[in-house]
Design a protein around this motif. Structure first.
Motif, PDB file in Angstrom:
ATOM      1  N   PHE A 220       0.833  -1.201   0.000  1.00  0.00           N
ATOM      2  CA  PHE A 220       0.000   0.000   0.000  1.00  0.00           C
ATOM      3  C   PHE A 220       0.866   1.249   0.000  1.00  0.00           C
ATOM      4  CE2 PHE A 220      -1.948   3.422   2.491  1.00  0.00           C
ATOM      5  CZ  PHE A 220      -3.063   3.692   1.707  1.00  0.00           C
ATOM      6  N   ILE A 221       1.885   1.276   0.855  1.00  0.00           N
ATOM      7  CA  ILE A 221       2.765   2.443   0.932  1.00  0.00           C
ATOM      8  C   ILE A 221       3.537   2.619  -0.373  1.00  0.00           C
ATOM      9  CG2 ILE A 221       4.780   3.394   2.113  1.00  0.00           C
ATOM     10  CD1 ILE A 221       3.689   2.074   4.692  1.00  0.00           C
ATOM     11  N   GLU A 222       4.055   1.515  -0.916  1.00  0.00           N
ATOM     12  CA  GLU A 222       4.761   1.585  -2.194  1.00  0.00           C
ATOM     13  C   GLU A 222       3.857   2.110  -3.303  1.00  0.00           C
ATOM     14  OE1 GLU A 222       6.059  -2.373  -2.871  1.00  0.00           O
ATOM     15  OE2 GLU A 222       7.595  -2.335  -1.321  1.00  0.00           O
ATOM     16  N   SER A 223       2.627   1.618  -3.343  1.00  0.00           N
ATOM     17  CA  SER A 223       1.683   2.007  -4.398  1.00  0.00           C
ATOM     18  C   SER A 223       1.254   3.456  -4.248  1.00  0.00           C
ATOM     19  CB  SER A 223       0.466   1.083  -4.361  1.00  0.00           C
ATOM     20  OG  SER A 223       0.858  -0.262  -4.564  1.00  0.00           O
ATOM     21  N   LEU A 224       1.092   3.898  -3.009  1.00  0.00           N
ATOM     22  CA  LEU A 224       0.773   5.302  -2.759  1.00  0.00           C
ATOM     23  C   LEU A 224       1.882   6.201  -3.283  1.00  0.00           C
ATOM     24  CD1 LEU A 224      -0.713   7.675  -1.415  1.00  0.00           C
ATOM     25  CD2 LEU A 224       0.358   7.002   0.762  1.00  0.00           C
ATOM     26  N   LEU A 231       7.253  10.878 -11.698  1.00  0.00           N
ATOM     27  CA  LEU A 231       7.515  10.086 -12.897  1.00  0.00           C
ATOM     28  C   LEU A 231       6.263   9.394 -13.423  1.00  0.00           C
ATOM     29  CD1 LEU A 231      10.871   8.412 -11.762  1.00  0.00           C
ATOM     30  CD2 LEU A 231      10.548  10.510 -13.088  1.00  0.00           C
ATOM     31  N   THR A 232       5.186   9.409 -12.654  1.00  0.00           N
ATOM     32  CA  THR A 232       3.946   8.751 -13.064  1.00  0.00           C
ATOM     33  C   THR A 232       3.119   9.681 -13.938  1.00  0.00           C
ATOM     34  OG1 THR A 232       3.969   7.544 -10.968  1.00  0.00           O
ATOM     35  CG2 THR A 232       1.913   7.529 -12.227  1.00  0.00           C
ATOM     36  N   GLN A 233       2.701   9.177 -15.086  1.00  0.00           N
ATOM     37  CA  GLN A 233       1.958  10.006 -16.032  1.00  0.00           C
ATOM     38  C   GLN A 233       0.462  10.051 -15.735  1.00  0.00           C
ATOM     39  OE1 GLN A 233       3.607  11.868 -18.342  1.00  0.00           O
ATOM     40  NE2 GLN A 233       5.433  11.035 -17.332  1.00  0.00           N
ATOM     41  N   ASP A 234      -0.077   8.957 -15.202  1.00  0.00           N
ATOM     42  CA  ASP A 234      -1.522   8.877 -14.989  1.00  0.00           C
ATOM     43  C   ASP A 234      -1.962   9.723 -13.794  1.00  0.00           C
ATOM     44  OD1 ASP A 234      -1.643   7.092 -17.076  1.00  0.00           O
ATOM     45  OD2 ASP A 234      -1.475   5.334 -15.769  1.00  0.00           O
ATOM     46  N   LYS A 235      -3.185  10.201 -13.871  1.00  0.00           N
ATOM     47  CA  LYS A 235      -3.774  10.921 -12.741  1.00  0.00           C
ATOM     48  C   LYS A 235      -4.023   9.936 -11.610  1.00  0.00           C
ATOM     49  CE  LYS A 235      -7.682  13.916 -11.520  1.00  0.00           C
ATOM     50  NZ  LYS A 235      -8.922  14.562 -12.013  1.00  0.00           N
ATOM     51  N   PRO A 236      -3.621  10.262 -10.392  1.00  0.00           N
ATOM     52  CA  PRO A 236      -3.790   9.312  -9.287  1.00  0.00           C
ATOM     53  C   PRO A 236      -5.259   9.083  -8.962  1.00  0.00           C
ATOM     54  CG  PRO A 236      -3.090  11.442  -8.449  1.00  0.00           C
ATOM     55  CD  PRO A 236      -2.998  11.519  -9.947  1.00  0.00           C
ATOM     56  N   SER A 237      -5.566   7.866  -8.557  1.00  0.00           N
ATOM     57  CA  SER A 237      -6.929   7.535  -8.134  1.00  0.00           C
ATOM     58  C   SER A 237      -6.849   6.441  -7.079  1.00  0.00           C
ATOM     59  CB  SER A 237      -7.780   7.056  -9.307  1.00  0.00           C
ATOM     60  OG  SER A 237      -7.435   5.734  -9.690  1.00  0.00           O
ATOM     61  N   TRP A 238      -7.830   6.391  -6.200  1.00  0.00           N
ATOM     62  CA  TRP A 238      -7.851   5.364  -5.163  1.00  0.00           C
ATOM     63  C   TRP A 238      -8.103   3.985  -5.757  1.00  0.00           C
ATOM     64  CZ3 TRP A 238      -5.734   5.916  -0.689  1.00  0.00           C
ATOM     65  CH2 TRP A 238      -5.618   7.200  -0.139  1.00  0.00           C
ATOM     66  N   GLU A 239      -8.900   3.912  -6.805  1.00  0.00           N
ATOM     67  CA  GLU A 239      -9.149   2.627  -7.462  1.00  0.00           C
ATOM     68  C   GLU A 239      -7.838   2.043  -8.000  1.00  0.00           C
ATOM     69  OE1 GLU A 239     -10.874  -0.703  -8.779  1.00  0.00           O
ATOM     70  OE2 GLU A 239     -12.092   0.860  -7.818  1.00  0.00           O
ATOM     71  N   ALA A 240      -7.067   2.871  -8.679  1.00  0.00           N
ATOM     72  CA  ALA A 240      -5.793   2.412  -9.230  1.00  0.00           C
ATOM     73  C   ALA A 240      -4.804   2.083  -8.116  1.00  0.00           C
ATOM     74  CB  ALA A 240      -5.219   3.481 -10.162  1.00  0.00           C
ATOM     75  N   SER A 243      -5.814  -1.259  -6.452  1.00  0.00           N
ATOM     76  CA  SER A 243      -5.574  -2.359  -7.399  1.00  0.00           C
ATOM     77  C   SER A 243      -4.085  -2.671  -7.482  1.00  0.00           C
ATOM     78  CB  SER A 243      -6.109  -1.988  -8.787  1.00  0.00           C
ATOM     79  OG  SER A 243      -7.521  -1.876  -8.776  1.00  0.00           O
ATOM     80  N   LEU A 244      -3.257  -1.642  -7.514  1.00  0.00           N
ATOM     81  CA  LEU A 244      -1.816  -1.830  -7.557  1.00  0.00           C
ATOM     82  C   LEU A 244      -1.314  -2.436  -6.251  1.00  0.00           C
ATOM     83  CD1 LEU A 244       0.808  -1.422  -9.132  1.00  0.00           C
ATOM     84  CD2 LEU A 244       0.953   0.891  -8.173  1.00  0.00           C
ATOM     85  N   THR A 245      -1.873  -2.024  -5.128  1.00  0.00           N
ATOM     86  CA  THR A 245      -1.507  -2.599  -3.836  1.00  0.00           C
ATOM     87  C   THR A 245      -1.725  -4.104  -3.828  1.00  0.00           C
ATOM     88  OG1 THR A 245      -2.049  -0.559  -2.636  1.00  0.00           O
ATOM     89  CG2 THR A 245      -2.066  -2.621  -1.367  1.00  0.00           C
ATOM     90  N   ILE A 246      -2.899  -4.534  -4.263  1.00  0.00           N
ATOM     91  CA  ILE A 246      -3.233  -5.958  -4.283  1.00  0.00           C
ATOM     92  C   ILE A 246      -2.310  -6.716  -5.240  1.00  0.00           C
ATOM     93  CG2 ILE A 246      -5.027  -7.595  -4.998  1.00  0.00           C
ATOM     94  CD1 ILE A 246      -7.082  -5.573  -3.878  1.00  0.00           C
TER      95      ILE A 246
END
Length: 274
Positions: A220-224, A231-240, A243-246
């Motif tokens: 979770f911390i890494e994904s946050l 460096l991340t191009q996408d707009k952050p979202s809790w859904e993403a 999903s990345l955490t899991i």
């Protein structure tokens, strides 16, 4: 849960960083079973990882911060129930509940989310000292905060099933730049409302940890941090983010001496308010 609260006399460890009544506050309630012999060290590390992360988020966003921690000898069902009963976020606040410890499910349980074992010692029965994460989620989100984040890092195996819960491998972290975009962090925490709910493992699965902490909470911390990276191009979202955490927790438990990978469960319902 509410019945248990009436018997409680909790001596919770509370930390408050005040910046004014009109400012949205980040409020963290964390419950961790640090006294149990098998995973206690990992739970203690989870406390350090999680509290440091949210405290620093509040500092960077110039938000008031309130932290309540139930662990060590305070850890029991009554104190958890009382802490939730006494938890009073404002309508603009961010409310976070994090559990780190043992978990289980009943043989006939339909709910995908686990029960959390709140036994004060290993000699107490889990089936007499538990709360369901669904009950906690419902009680917590009913408090009316703008954004609710409810996370549990625990097993979701059948009650009585012996499952190893700690492994010796270390979680690896990249040494690449971890510079963050403050606007992305602000978007996640100040421009979103709704509920974020996730647990570490699907029904029948164990949740794994090492001395560095639970793989789910580490992920979770890494994904946050990935979500708010420059460096991340996408707009952050809790859904993403969830999903990345899991996905990252699954990767950590795919091989590496772990007999069964874990696949978390989530329910995310958020929206932009700006």
């Amino acid at each position: 849960l509410l019945a248990a609260a009436k018997k409680a006399g909790a001596q919770n460890k509370t930390e408050v960083m005040d910046k004014g009544a009109d400012t949205p506050t980040l409020r963290l309630l964390m419950v961790a079973n640090t006294e149990v012999t098998d995973i206690g060290i990992a739970c203690q590390q989870d406390i350090k990882n999680v509290t440091n992360e949210f405290r620093n988020i509040a500092r960077v966003l110039d938000m008031p911060y309130e932290q309540t921690l139930i662990s060590e000898t305070d850890f029991n069902k009554e104190n958890v129930a009382k802490a939730i009963k006494d938890f009073h976020p404002g309508s603009k606040d961010i409310a976070v509940f994090v559990y780190s410890g043992h978990g289980f499910r009943f043989q006939d349980q339909k709910d995908y989310f686990p029960c959390i074992d709140l036994s004060p010692s290993e000699y107490d029965k889990a089936v007499e000292n538990y709360s369901t994460m669904t009950d906690i989620y419902n009680a917590f989100t009913a408090k009316g905060a703008r954004l609710n984040i409810v996370l549990s890092d625990c097993c979701n195996t059948r009650v009585g099933q012996e499952t190893p819960t700690a492994v010796s491998i270390s979680t690896l972290f990249s040494r690449a730049s971890n510079s963050f975009d403050a606007d992305k962090l602000r978007n996640l925490f100040l421009s979103q409302s709704g509920n974020v709910w996730a647990t570490a493992a699907s029904p029948g699965e164990a949740s794994w940890c090492s001395v560095k902490g639970g793989f789910f909470l580490l992920s979770f911390i890494e994904s946050l941090r990935y979500q708010i990276s420059t460096l991340t191009q996408d707009k952050p979202s809790w859904e993403a983010l969830i999903s990345l955490t899991i996905d990252e927790a699954r990767k950590k438990t795919n091989g590496n001496g772990v007999p069964q990978e874990q696949n978390g469960v989530k329910e995310v319902k958020t929206k932009s308010i700006h």
